[in-house]
Design a protein around this motif. Structure first.
Motif, PDB file in Angstrom:
ATOM      1  N   ARG A  16     -59.628   5.269   6.863  1.00  0.00           N
ATOM      2  CA  ARG A  16     -58.316   5.542   6.368  1.00  0.00           C
ATOM      3  C   ARG A  16     -57.522   6.829   6.909  1.00  0.00           C
ATOM      4  N   GLY A  19     -57.688   8.849  10.973  1.00  0.00           N
ATOM      5  CA  GLY A  19     -58.611   7.947  11.543  1.00  0.00           C
ATOM      6  C   GLY A  19     -58.131   6.589  11.941  1.00  0.00           C
ATOM      7  N   ASP A  37     -67.633   5.453   9.389  1.00  0.00           N
ATOM      8  CA  ASP A  37     -67.095   6.060   8.325  1.00  0.00           C
ATOM      9  C   ASP A  37     -68.102   6.264   7.178  1.00  0.00           C
ATOM     10  N   TYR A  47     -62.296  14.625  -4.668  1.00  0.00           N
ATOM     11  CA  TYR A  47     -61.451  13.445  -4.428  1.00  0.00           C
ATOM     12  C   TYR A  47     -62.597  12.371  -3.587  1.00  0.00           C
ATOM     13  N   ALA A  74     -71.843   5.019   8.799  1.00  0.00           N
ATOM     14  CA  ALA A  74     -72.617   6.087   9.284  1.00  0.00           C
ATOM     15  C   ALA A  74     -72.085   7.503   8.911  1.00  0.00           C
ATOM     16  N   ASP A  75     -72.985   8.341   8.834  1.00  0.00           N
ATOM     17  CA  ASP A  75     -72.710   9.790   8.229  1.00  0.00           C
ATOM     18  C   ASP A  75     -72.629  10.776   9.277  1.00  0.00           C
ATOM     19  N   GLN A 103     -62.939  13.258  14.001  1.00  0.00           N
ATOM     20  CA  GLN A 103     -62.229  13.806  12.738  1.00  0.00           C
ATOM     21  C   GLN A 103     -62.424  13.404  11.726  1.00  0.00           C
ATOM     22  N   ALA A 104     -63.780  12.941  11.209  1.00  0.00           N
ATOM     23  CA  ALA A 104     -64.018  12.703  10.030  1.00  0.00           C
ATOM     24  C   ALA A 104     -64.213  14.101   9.247  1.00  0.00           C
ATOM     25  N   GLY A 105     -63.528  14.135   7.998  1.00  0.00           N
ATOM     26  CA  GLY A 105     -63.738  15.427   7.375  1.00  0.00           C
ATOM     27  C   GLY A 105     -63.435  15.370   5.754  1.00  0.00           C
ATOM     28  N   TYR A 171     -64.379  25.429   4.509  1.00  0.00           N
ATOM     29  CA  TYR A 171     -63.610  24.336   5.294  1.00  0.00           C
ATOM     30  C   TYR A 171     -62.597  25.141   6.656  1.00  0.00           C
ATOM     31  N   THR A 202     -50.864  20.509  10.380  1.00  0.00           N
ATOM     32  CA  THR A 202     -50.520  20.904   8.963  1.00  0.00           C
ATOM     33  C   THR A 202     -50.828  19.843   8.071  1.00  0.00           C
ATOM     34  N   THR A 204     -50.853  16.839   6.255  1.00  0.00           N
ATOM     35  CA  THR A 204     -50.731  15.582   6.591  1.00  0.00           C
ATOM     36  C   THR A 204     -50.805  14.497   5.349  1.00  0.00           C
ATOM     37  N   LEU A 209     -54.647  15.358   1.354  1.00  0.00           N
ATOM     38  CA  LEU A 209     -53.590  16.261   0.843  1.00  0.00           C
ATOM     39  C   LEU A 209     -53.143  15.683  -0.572  1.00  0.00           C
TER      40      LEU A 209
END
Ligand SMILES: NC(=O)c1ccc[n+]([C@@H]2O[C@H](COP(=O)([O-])OP(=O)(O)OC[C@H]3O[C@@H](n4cnc5c(N)ncnc54)[C@H](O)[C@@H]3O)[C@@H](O)[C@H]2O)c1
Length: 287
Positions: A16, A19, A37, A47, A74-75, A103-105, A171, A202, A204, A209
């Motif tokens: 989502r 990504g 993911d 969240y 996958a992790d 970019q997984a975060g 973070y 910034t 997003t 967010l």
């Protein structure tokens, strides 16, 4: 002819948000996609993470563009498991990668628990290193590594302040580390003509967010702020008169960095931040 025609790109955190936007934009320009993911929640992160339905939707959107996509659960914290998943996906798609978008975060703000710090670092920094590790054996000479940091990692007092707790500290620490890692990685990979660049967004418009903890971060004066409350203060961070950017704005930069248009761009910290950095960075001493 697409801007990344025939390339194969690995994306972590593909189900989502940004990504998914990267997958769709790259597919529009001719790339085939490999993605992973987590599809599970992280206890210190308030969240929820993406679901199987989210991942199915990303697959549907890419296939609608007549591009190929292979995904696995996958992790990114699990280096061995991630490698196995990436190896299997890449084998199914022809055996090589032209790029990786790590970019997984997560953003476990407001959690005053050392575990939140460690979780943020494990996903947001170790996860980037692990994604690069999984991609490298498949990455062609001339390939491109992109990692997502955050403008929050470049500014003191954004997510590293008392209100955001240990999770926010983690973070910031992780995102600063991504910037440093990519800076140094660019030198290590340059002899193979592989480039490495970081993208720093910034605010997003994604689930990260649009979360209660983030609303609280932007409206500490209210006990239970809503999105409408936060929308009033989101723009304070940015120089341009917007509260947030769209995932597609970040995808435009990612596409550039994956394409041959950026063939001599490496070691860069690319901010897509509506001017947040220039507005909030500490003044350079003038003496
Ligand atoms: N949204 C923002 O305001 C913002 C700002 C700056 C930077 N970022 C960064 O952008 C990146 C993308 O975030 P987003 O905004 O799309 O948020 P998001 O929460 O919508 O997406 C993050 C994705 O990563 C996946 N994920 C989380 N932990 C994982 C793990 N351990 N292994 C595999 N997948 C995992 C989630 O399931 C989700 O699909 C993150 O690195 C984030 O820190 C976001």
């Amino acid at each position: 002819m697409g801007r990344v025609d025939g390339k194969v790109v690995l994306i972590t955190g593909i189900a989502r948000g940004q990504g998914r936007a990267h997958a769709v934009r790259l597919a529009e320009e001719g790339a085939d996609i490999v993605g992973v993911d987590l599809l599970e929640d992280v206890a210190t992160n308030s969240y929820p993470m993406a679901t199987q339905a989210d991942l199915d939707e990303t697959v549907r959107l890419v296939e609608k563009l007549d591009r190929r996509i292979v995904v696995r659960k996958a992790d990114v914290r699990d280096r061995v498991g991630l490698r196995e998943a990436v190896d299997a996906c890449v084998a199914e798609l022809g055996g090589r990668l032209d790029g990786v978008v790590a970019q997984a975060g997560i953003c476990p703000l407001g959690t005053d628990d050392a575990q939140a710090f460690l979780d943020a670092v494990s996903v947001d920094f170790n996860g980037v290193v692990n994604a690069v590790d999984a991609a490298l054996p498949h990455l062609v000479d001339g390939g491109s590594v992109v990692a997502t940091g955050s403008v929050a990692g470049l500014l003191t007092g954004s997510t590293d302040n008392p209100a955001t707790g240990f999770g926010g500290l983690g973070y910031s620490f992780a995102k600063r580390s991504v910037a440093a890692f990519i800076n140094d990685l660019a030198l290590v990979l340059a002899p193979r003509s592989i480039r490495a660049n970081a993208v720093h967004p910034t605010n997003t418009n994604t689930a990260m967010l649009n979360s209660d903890v983030m609303y609280k971060q932007f409206r500490p004066d209210l006990e239970h702020p809503t999105r409408e409350d936060a929308l009033l203060t989101f723009p304070r961070m940015n120089a341009l008169p917007v509260g947030f950017v769209e995932p597609e704005d970040i995808a435009a930069m990612v596409l550039f960095l994956l394409s041959d248009e950026s063939r001599y761009v490496t070691g860069m910290q690319m901010r897509v931040d509506a001017g947040a950095y220039v507005k909030n960075r500490p003044q350079q001493p003038t003496f």
